[in-house]
Structures are given as C-alpha cells and as structure tokens.
Design a protein around this motif. Structure first.
Motif, PDB file in Angstrom:
ATOM      1  N   ALA A  95      32.105 -30.300  29.421  1.00 38.46           N
ATOM      2  CA  ALA A  95      33.143 -29.676  30.244  1.00 38.46           C
ATOM      3  C   ALA A  95      33.746 -28.469  29.544  1.00 38.46           C
ATOM      4  CB  ALA A  95      34.229 -30.696  30.574  1.00 38.46           C
ATOM      5  N   VAL A  96      33.988 -28.595  28.233  1.00 39.87           N
ATOM      6  CA  VAL A  96      34.597 -27.492  27.484  1.00 39.87           C
ATOM      7  C   VAL A  96      33.649 -26.307  27.403  1.00 39.87           C
ATOM      8  CG1 VAL A  96      35.475 -26.780  25.224  1.00 39.87           C
ATOM      9  CG2 VAL A  96      36.118 -29.007  26.162  1.00 39.87           C
ATOM     10  N   ILE A  97      32.371 -26.547  27.097  1.00 40.10           N
ATOM     11  CA  ILE A  97      31.393 -25.460  26.992  1.00 40.10           C
ATOM     12  C   ILE A  97      31.212 -24.769  28.336  1.00 40.10           C
ATOM     13  CG2 ILE A  97      28.992 -24.892  26.513  1.00 40.10           C
ATOM     14  CD1 ILE A  97      30.580 -25.557  24.022  1.00 40.10           C
ATOM     15  N   ASN A  98      31.138 -25.553  29.402  1.00 38.11           N
ATOM     16  CA  ASN A  98      30.978 -24.966  30.734  1.00 38.11           C
ATOM     17  C   ASN A  98      32.161 -24.074  31.083  1.00 38.11           C
ATOM     18  OD1 ASN A  98      29.627 -24.858  33.455  1.00 38.11           O
ATOM     19  ND2 ASN A  98      31.558 -25.801  34.065  1.00 38.11           N
ATOM     20  N   ARG A  99      33.371 -24.543  30.784  1.00 38.12           N
ATOM     21  CA  ARG A  99      34.569 -23.747  31.059  1.00 38.12           C
ATOM     22  C   ARG A  99      34.551 -22.457  30.242  1.00 38.12           C
ATOM     23  NH1 ARG A  99      39.695 -25.664  31.919  1.00 38.12           N
ATOM     24  NH2 ARG A  99      38.775 -27.227  33.277  1.00 38.12           N
ATOM     25  N   MET A 100      34.160 -22.553  28.984  1.00 44.02           N
ATOM     26  CA  MET A 100      34.126 -21.360  28.135  1.00 44.02           C
ATOM     27  C   MET A 100      33.112 -20.334  28.630  1.00 44.02           C
ATOM     28  SD  MET A 100      34.603 -22.826  24.270  1.00 44.02           S
ATOM     29  CE  MET A 100      34.199 -21.220  23.590  1.00 44.02           C
ATOM     30  N   MET A 101      31.987 -20.797  29.137  1.00 34.43           N
ATOM     31  CA  MET A 101      30.989 -19.872  29.679  1.00 34.43           C
ATOM     32  C   MET A 101      31.512 -19.202  30.947  1.00 34.43           C
ATOM     33  SD  MET A 101      27.433 -21.928  28.918  1.00 34.43           S
ATOM     34  CE  MET A 101      26.419 -20.649  29.642  1.00 34.43           C
ATOM     35  N   MET A 102      32.247 -19.931  31.783  1.00 37.40           N
ATOM     36  CA  MET A 102      32.856 -19.322  32.959  1.00 37.40           C
ATOM     37  C   MET A 102      33.899 -18.290  32.546  1.00 37.40           C
ATOM     38  SD  MET A 102      33.331 -22.598  35.510  1.00 37.40           S
ATOM     39  CE  MET A 102      33.970 -21.583  36.852  1.00 37.40           C
ATOM     40  N   LEU A 103      34.527 -18.522  31.394  1.00 37.89           N
ATOM     41  CA  LEU A 103      35.518 -17.588  30.867  1.00 37.89           C
ATOM     42  C   LEU A 103      34.888 -16.407  30.144  1.00 37.89           C
ATOM     43  CD1 LEU A 103      38.030 -20.283  29.657  1.00 37.89           C
ATOM     44  CD2 LEU A 103      38.651 -18.387  31.167  1.00 37.89           C
ATOM     45  N   GLY A 104      33.558 -16.375  30.097  1.00 35.05           N
ATOM     46  CA  GLY A 104      32.877 -15.209  29.550  1.00 35.05           C
ATOM     47  C   GLY A 104      32.238 -15.389  28.197  1.00 35.05           C
ATOM     48  N   ALA A 105      32.339 -16.572  27.585  1.00 30.39           N
ATOM     49  CA  ALA A 105      31.721 -16.774  26.280  1.00 30.39           C
ATOM     50  C   ALA A 105      30.204 -16.747  26.412  1.00 30.39           C
ATOM     51  CB  ALA A 105      32.172 -18.098  25.673  1.00 30.39           C
ATOM     52  N   ARG A 106      29.551 -15.999  25.545  1.00 22.62           N
ATOM     53  CA  ARG A 106      28.095 -15.893  25.585  1.00 22.62           C
ATOM     54  C   ARG A 106      27.462 -17.097  24.877  1.00 22.62           C
ATOM     55  NH1 ARG A 106      29.889 -10.740  24.338  1.00 22.62           N
ATOM     56  NH2 ARG A 106      29.271 -10.863  22.149  1.00 22.62           N
ATOM     57  N   PRO A 107      26.406 -17.679  25.450  1.00 26.01           N
ATOM     58  CA  PRO A 107      25.807 -18.893  24.873  1.00 26.01           C
ATOM     59  C   PRO A 107      25.430 -18.763  23.404  1.00 26.01           C
ATOM     60  CG  PRO A 107      24.920 -18.503  27.064  1.00 26.01           C
ATOM     61  CD  PRO A 107      25.763 -17.306  26.727  1.00 26.01           C
ATOM     62  N   GLU A 108      24.851 -17.608  23.026  1.00 20.36           N
ATOM     63  CA  GLU A 108      24.441 -17.446  21.627  1.00 20.36           C
ATOM     64  C   GLU A 108      25.647 -17.389  20.699  1.00 20.36           C
ATOM     65  OE1 GLU A 108      24.618 -13.265  23.417  1.00 20.36           O
ATOM     66  OE2 GLU A 108      24.006 -15.286  24.035  1.00 20.36           O
ATOM     67  N   GLN A 109      26.789 -16.864  21.192  1.00 22.10           N
ATOM     68  CA  GLN A 109      27.999 -16.816  20.385  1.00 22.10           C
ATOM     69  C   GLN A 109      28.623 -18.200  20.254  1.00 22.10           C
ATOM     70  OE1 GLN A 109      27.185 -13.676  19.220  1.00 22.10           O
ATOM     71  NE2 GLN A 109      29.402 -13.482  18.986  1.00 22.10           N
ATOM     72  N   ILE A 110      28.543 -18.990  21.337  1.00 24.60           N
ATOM     73  CA  ILE A 110      29.029 -20.373  21.274  1.00 24.60           C
ATOM     74  C   ILE A 110      28.237 -21.156  20.238  1.00 24.60           C
ATOM     75  CG2 ILE A 110      29.238 -22.534  22.550  1.00 24.60           C
ATOM     76  CD1 ILE A 110      29.747 -20.916  25.068  1.00 24.60           C
ATOM     77  N   LYS A 111      26.942 -20.986  20.255  1.00 19.74           N
ATOM     78  CA  LYS A 111      26.075 -21.711  19.328  1.00 19.74           C
ATOM     79  C   LYS A 111      26.408 -21.386  17.878  1.00 19.74           C
ATOM     80  CE  LYS A 111      21.194 -22.350  18.118  1.00 19.74           C
ATOM     81  NZ  LYS A 111      19.795 -21.951  18.431  1.00 19.74           N
ATOM     82  N   ASP A 112      26.706 -20.120  17.602  1.00 19.09           N
ATOM     83  CA  ASP A 112      26.914 -19.677  16.220  1.00 19.09           C
ATOM     84  C   ASP A 112      28.347 -19.859  15.727  1.00 19.09           C
ATOM     85  OD1 ASP A 112      24.261 -18.935  16.066  1.00 19.09           O
ATOM     86  OD2 ASP A 112      24.638 -16.820  16.526  1.00 19.09           O
ATOM     87  N   TYR A 113      29.329 -19.782  16.638  1.00 18.11           N
ATOM     88  CA  TYR A 113      30.715 -19.697  16.178  1.00 18.11           C
ATOM     89  C   TYR A 113      31.644 -20.788  16.705  1.00 18.11           C
ATOM     90  CZ  TYR A 113      29.276 -15.063  14.653  1.00 18.11           C
ATOM     91  OH  TYR A 113      28.618 -14.030  14.033  1.00 18.11           O
TER      92      TYR A 113
END
Length: 331
Positions: A55-73
């Motif tokens: 749920a948190v990752i999905n919300r962050m992606m809707m908020l504009g977070a890029r998947p590769e940046q989520i993975k790294d940071y």
C-alpha cells in the motif's frame, strides 16, 4: 518538508511530530515527502506500524516516486516486536542505526507503543521509548525524524498534544505540527490540509508561520495540497500559510485541470459551453470554474455569451502545465 517558497519545516537529526485526527492525511504527507526525497536521491527510512509495504509503495508511485529510486533509496521496515526483544531484532536495529538517512518516518505511534509494550498514558514509559527509538535514530543516522500520531477526538482541551501522555511532546527535539482538514481529499478531489506549528524548539520555523491562534497557541505554517483529479496520479505541493503574501489560496492554480480543459477545447475544434467542458474533464464544479477563470486571466481562452444564456468558451492558444506545475509528477 520544503514549501513552495523555499521555507523548510524539518530539522536534520531532530525529532518532529505530525499529529491529527483520522483521515487528516497524516500518512499521505509523510509518503509525499518520502516520494519527493527518493526522487532527489535522499535515503528514507519508513518504519510502518499501521499499513503494509504494498500500500505504501503504491501510494508513493501515485505521488510520483520513480520505481528505480524507490528500490535504491527507500528502506521499509514493519516491526513486530521491540528491538531488544530478541538477539536477532537487536542486531537488526543496530544495523539500521549504522546507515545515514535524510528522512525517517515512524508511522503510527499508538500502534508502535502496542508493539513495543509501552503504556501510552505512562509518562515515564513514553519518555523512555522516545529516547530509545526516535531520538536514537535521529542521533545515529542524522535523519529528520517524523512521528505520525493521533490527537484526542474531543476538540475541547486538545491543545497541541497527541493522544496519551503529555511526555510525547517533551521528547521532541524539532517541531510538532497539528494537521487540520481544510478540504477533504479523495479520488477525483483536491484535498487541502493545514499544518499548524505547536512546538518549535530550535525556533527557526515559527518566524515563517501565519497568525497566532490563542485557543491552542498554534500558527498555520503550511497547506498540503493533494490533487487527485488526474487518474492514477496524486499531485502534491506544500504551500505557504493562507493569508500570507505567498500563500494566499487565491493564488492557487489547478494546473492539471487547466491543461485538460485546454485539450478538450482543442480537440473539439469549436467553442464549448460550461456543461460540455464539465462532461469532458474530471473535477469538482468549483475547481473547473476556477480553472476556466485562470485560463481566461492568462489569455488562453475567451468567453462570450451564447444562445439561451449559455457561456461559450473559445480557445485562443493551448495551455500546458509545463514548468509552472508546482507538483511532483510521475515519470
């Protein structure tokens, strides 16, 4: 926690609070700031005691977070017991403290107390937890730590405090913010949440706040705006307090909706009535009216009287949100 005018609301290596009622979008603010950080290459620690990783990752992606940046940071943790509960947990918590983070979130203080065996009305236990967990994270990792917590249901006597022991305010070393719903958010809506500063130990935030409210000794410091009128996106920005020179809500522009209206007029190839525009775009009536007003003011469309008192909207030249969109967009 940077506002549009450049004022920041968080202190590195100090502990802060985001307190609010249910559905005051406390977690949304934390996740929006997390998305903004990871996109800038800043490590974020997210200790989640309420939701789940998907749920948190999905919300962050809707908020504009890029998947590769989520993975790294983005570093997600969902604790099940106190860090000192087992040798394995102690080692894991020690390893967590060896990293450096720009932002750390503890989402759900009340739930964290249940997991860690802390009585929320016991000032001594609350103070001990505050020193053992959030303060250690801030001290060892350098993170700007935000604790997400609930306020009491009763507005009378609520003041600046989260629910439970008053000691929750004492272990904060940064600032404490109360969240109040100005306009509720949801799918197809634009939510606005006022952040009010109730404590500012270093004293660098209050000078940038709005008027003093005597009843609870707080000042509005920012308005978090969540625009969900675009499908599968949540556009976020942090405005200056209402009534200030930079933060007056009269200056706000629904840029995405303005672009949708421009495209609708361009694709139709003819002037459209308000009813026709309303059928082509998604949004509340008052927001669509605001978008049309802004397009007229900027010279992108003109309005003339049609038959049966209808107002016809003519496109003069297309509008694009472009660089003027003050929101975090998905790539």
């Amino acid at each position: 926690m940077e506002r549009e005018d450049g004022v920041c609301l968080g202190y590195p290596a100090l502990v802060h609070a985001l307190n609010g009622e249910s559905e005051s979008m406390k977690s949304m603010v934390a996740q929006a700031e997390s998305a903004r950080c990871v996109n800038e290459g800043i490590d974020v620690l997210y200790i989640d005691c309420e939701s789940d990783q998907g749920a948190v990752i999905n919300r962050m992606m809707m908020l504009g977070a890029r998947p590769e940046q989520i993975k790294d940071y983005f570093h997600y943790v969902r604790p099940q017991l106190h860090p000192a509960g087992t040798e394995q947990e102690r080692i894991a918590f020690h390893g967590l403290l060896q990293r450096t983070y720009g932002l750390a979130i503890i989402d759900g203080v009340t739930e964290a107390f249940a997991i860690f065996g802390v009585k929320s009305i016991d000032n001594d236990e609350v103070t001990r937890w505050g020193r053992e967990i959030p303060r250690r994270i801030a001290d060892h990792t350098g993170a700007c730590v935000f604790l997400i917590d609930h306020v009491t249901k009763s507005e009378e006597g609520r003041g600046r405090f989260a629910i439970g022991a008053q000691a929750k305010l004492s272990y904060l070393t940064g600032a404490a913010y109360g969240l109040e719903v100005v306009e509720p958010g949801g799918v197809g809506m634009i939510g606005r949440i006022a952040l009010r500063v109730g404590k500012d130990r270093p004293g660098q935030v209050r000078p940038n706040a709005g008027n003093w409210r005597k009843s609870d000794r707080t000042q509005e410091i920012a308005v978090a705006v969540f625009d969900s009128t675009v499908p599968d996106k949540i556009l976020y920005r942090l405005e200056a307090p209402r009534g200030s020179a930079e933060g007056s809500t009269d200056n706000w522009q629904p840029t995405e909706l303005m672009e949708q209206i421009s495209k609708a007029l361009q694709e139709s190839g003819k002037a459209l009535s308000f009813r026709s525009i309303n059928a082509c775009v998604r949004g509340k009536r008052e927001t669509i009216e605001k978008a049309i007003k802004e397009l007229v003011h900027l010279g992108h469309i003109r309005v003339e009287q049609g038959s049966r008192n209808a107002h016809l909207h003519h496109l003069i030249h297309p509008y694009s949100a472009g660089d003027t969109l003050t929101a975090l967009k998905a790539v």
